[in-house]
Design a protein around this motif. Sequence first.
Motif, PDB file in Angstrom:
ATOM      1  N   HIS A 107     -73.805  74.872   2.226  1.00  0.00           N
ATOM      2  CA  HIS A 107     -72.522  74.220   2.539  1.00  0.00           C
ATOM      3  C   HIS A 107     -72.658  73.471   3.861  1.00  0.00           C
ATOM      4  O   HIS A 107     -72.618  74.079   4.934  1.00  0.00           O
ATOM      5  CB  HIS A 107     -71.421  75.304   2.615  1.00  0.00           C
ATOM      6  CG  HIS A 107     -70.040  74.762   2.840  1.00  0.00           C
ATOM      7  ND1 HIS A 107     -68.911  75.533   2.650  1.00  0.00           N
ATOM      8  CD2 HIS A 107     -69.591  73.547   3.225  1.00  0.00           C
ATOM      9  CE1 HIS A 107     -67.832  74.809   2.915  1.00  0.00           C
ATOM     10  NE2 HIS A 107     -68.219  73.599   3.277  1.00  0.00           N
ATOM     11  N   HIS A 139     -67.199  66.197   1.210  1.00  0.00           N
ATOM     12  CA  HIS A 139     -65.891  66.455   0.582  1.00  0.00           C
ATOM     13  C   HIS A 139     -65.621  65.571  -0.631  1.00  0.00           C
ATOM     14  O   HIS A 139     -66.264  64.546  -0.835  1.00  0.00           O
ATOM     15  CB  HIS A 139     -64.779  66.278   1.610  1.00  0.00           C
ATOM     16  CG  HIS A 139     -64.746  67.361   2.631  1.00  0.00           C
ATOM     17  ND1 HIS A 139     -64.301  68.627   2.362  1.00  0.00           N
ATOM     18  CD2 HIS A 139     -65.137  67.377   3.932  1.00  0.00           C
ATOM     19  CE1 HIS A 139     -64.397  69.381   3.452  1.00  0.00           C
ATOM     20  NE2 HIS A 139     -64.911  68.643   4.417  1.00  0.00           N
ATOM     21  N   SER A 204     -63.489  74.769  -2.979  1.00  0.00           N
ATOM     22  CA  SER A 204     -62.654  75.359  -1.926  1.00  0.00           C
ATOM     23  C   SER A 204     -61.212  74.903  -2.057  1.00  0.00           C
ATOM     24  O   SER A 204     -60.938  73.794  -2.520  1.00  0.00           O
ATOM     25  CB  SER A 204     -63.141  74.924  -0.535  1.00  0.00           C
ATOM     26  OG  SER A 204     -64.528  75.103  -0.375  1.00  0.00           O
ATOM     27  N   HIS A 206     -58.118  73.578  -0.070  1.00  0.00           N
ATOM     28  CA  HIS A 206     -57.784  72.953   1.220  1.00  0.00           C
ATOM     29  C   HIS A 206     -56.319  72.578   1.310  1.00  0.00           C
ATOM     30  O   HIS A 206     -55.861  72.120   2.347  1.00  0.00           O
ATOM     31  CB  HIS A 206     -58.619  71.681   1.432  1.00  0.00           C
ATOM     32  CG  HIS A 206     -60.064  71.935   1.690  1.00  0.00           C
ATOM     33  ND1 HIS A 206     -61.052  71.503   0.845  1.00  0.00           N
ATOM     34  CD2 HIS A 206     -60.698  72.590   2.689  1.00  0.00           C
ATOM     35  CE1 HIS A 206     -62.232  71.873   1.323  1.00  0.00           C
ATOM     36  NE2 HIS A 206     -62.047  72.541   2.421  1.00  0.00           N
ATOM     37  N   HIS A 234     -65.053  79.345   1.551  1.00  0.00           N
ATOM     38  CA  HIS A 234     -64.092  80.031   2.448  1.00  0.00           C
ATOM     39  C   HIS A 234     -62.878  80.594   1.694  1.00  0.00           C
ATOM     40  O   HIS A 234     -61.784  80.024   1.742  1.00  0.00           O
ATOM     41  CB  HIS A 234     -63.671  79.149   3.620  1.00  0.00           C
ATOM     42  CG  HIS A 234     -63.313  77.712   3.318  1.00  0.00           C
ATOM     43  ND1 HIS A 234     -62.166  77.366   2.651  1.00  0.00           N
ATOM     44  CD2 HIS A 234     -63.940  76.545   3.583  1.00  0.00           C
ATOM     45  CE1 HIS A 234     -62.098  76.057   2.543  1.00  0.00           C
ATOM     46  NE2 HIS A 234     -63.169  75.527   3.086  1.00  0.00           N
ATOM     47  N   ARG A 290     -63.554  80.203  11.285  1.00  0.00           N
ATOM     48  CA  ARG A 290     -63.162  80.685   9.951  1.00  0.00           C
ATOM     49  C   ARG A 290     -63.558  82.153   9.754  1.00  0.00           C
ATOM     50  O   ARG A 290     -62.725  82.984   9.481  1.00  0.00           O
ATOM     51  CB  ARG A 290     -63.807  79.826   8.853  1.00  0.00           C
ATOM     52  CG  ARG A 290     -63.198  78.433   8.718  1.00  0.00           C
ATOM     53  CD  ARG A 290     -63.640  77.808   7.391  1.00  0.00           C
ATOM     54  NE  ARG A 290     -63.152  76.464   7.181  1.00  0.00           N
ATOM     55  CZ  ARG A 290     -61.974  76.164   6.632  1.00  0.00           C
ATOM     56  NH1 ARG A 290     -61.168  77.124   6.237  1.00  0.00           N
ATOM     57  NH2 ARG A 290     -61.605  74.915   6.473  1.00  0.00           N
ATOM     58  N   ASP A 313     -71.330  75.776   6.823  1.00  0.00           N
ATOM     59  CA  ASP A 313     -70.260  74.765   6.771  1.00  0.00           C
ATOM     60  C   ASP A 313     -70.411  73.823   7.974  1.00  0.00           C
ATOM     61  O   ASP A 313     -69.433  73.406   8.585  1.00  0.00           O
ATOM     62  CB  ASP A 313     -68.881  75.448   6.750  1.00  0.00           C
ATOM     63  CG  ASP A 313     -67.742  74.529   6.331  1.00  0.00           C
ATOM     64  OD1 ASP A 313     -67.987  73.331   6.072  1.00  0.00           O
ATOM     65  OD2 ASP A 313     -66.596  75.014   6.276  1.00  0.00           O
TER      66      ASP A 313
HETATM   67 ZN   LIG Z   1     -63.736  73.463   3.352  1.00  0.00          ZN
END
Ligand SMILES: [Zn+2]
Length: 357
Positions: A107, A139, A204, A206, A234, A290, A313
């Motif tokens: 990630h 993304h 994920s 968001h 996450h 996170r 990430d």
């Molecule tokens: Zn994310």
Amino acid sequence: MAGRDPIADLRRIAFLLERANEATYRVRAFRSAASALAGLPRAELAARAAAGTLTDLPGVGEVTARCVAESLAGEEPVYLRRLTATAGVDLDDATEKLRAALRGDCHTHSDWSDGGSPIEEMALAAVELGHEYLVLTDHSPRLTVARGLSPAKLRRQLEYVAALNGALPPGFRVLTGIEVDILADGSLDQEPELLAQLDVVVASVHSGLRDDRAAMTRRMLRAIENPHVDILGHPTGRKVPAARVGLTRGGDRGHRAGRTRPPSEFDAAAVFAACAAYDKAVEINSRPDRLDPPKRLLRQALEAGCRFAINSDAHAPGQLDWQRYGCERAAQCGMPADRVVNTWPADRLREWAASHG
Ligand SMILES: [Zn+2]
Ligand SMILES: [Zn+2]
């Protein structure tokens, strides 16, 4: 010649600043200077350092010029020495062992979406960390604040990565991927044909993070059941004060902690049971802001028989080293290394991902 490599020193400084979660603009001076100077012959560098004309070059400021001059003179730049002196984090044995077992990162973001650096710089930093692969997961389209990639742009990225892999050090490669948004109804924010082509898909949530428990559970289950999804990113979406990052210059990073956010509410038993049943991995997101999932849920997922991916990430090269935080939490929960999919070689990881459909 007795001198050090000034370009490597500039990049090392940038790496350490990123790892300490410094603002991107702070780091950029060092990365820009490194890029600007990388093409110059050493003799010219030395001549300019002697004449004090390094700062005439675009992208080179006083601080970076001083680092270069010190480096050329064979000294560790003062700026780097200070960073190194304050950046040490000793890992305990179990964490160290788990970190050493990781062969890659599933990630990561580049400047194609909201990351700060080109793919090649992320890749080279991953090589230096000892990784065999890096999954690039920029993304998806609807996350416009993060400049999510349209289908056309993702297609261009796939071509770009294929070409780049030919130029990277042998034994290392960039795997293709995406961090795809789980939409309100649990569907995914990218064309299925395109998702099918990617090596690894992280999904994920968001948006709508405050969905009620039943709605969020449905959403997550639908995504986990989707054959394109490999990793649940996450899981709770929480944001915590980034206390662990206070490692540089006095350690006061309080002002960078940002907003906190409570975890989303969902039926964790159902979600983890689905991950185990569909053989999908639960992400252990290592970002200091996170640290997701919380340890209680991490233990629950472990007991449910889930696989995991310990991911950085990262949005900048130095942040790739944040995996240590995820490893630390995983080790505290008694994580066996073979439950972690990124301890596997790239081929096994790809086979596992492909087995989802
Ligand atoms: Zn994310
Ligand atoms: Zn991400």
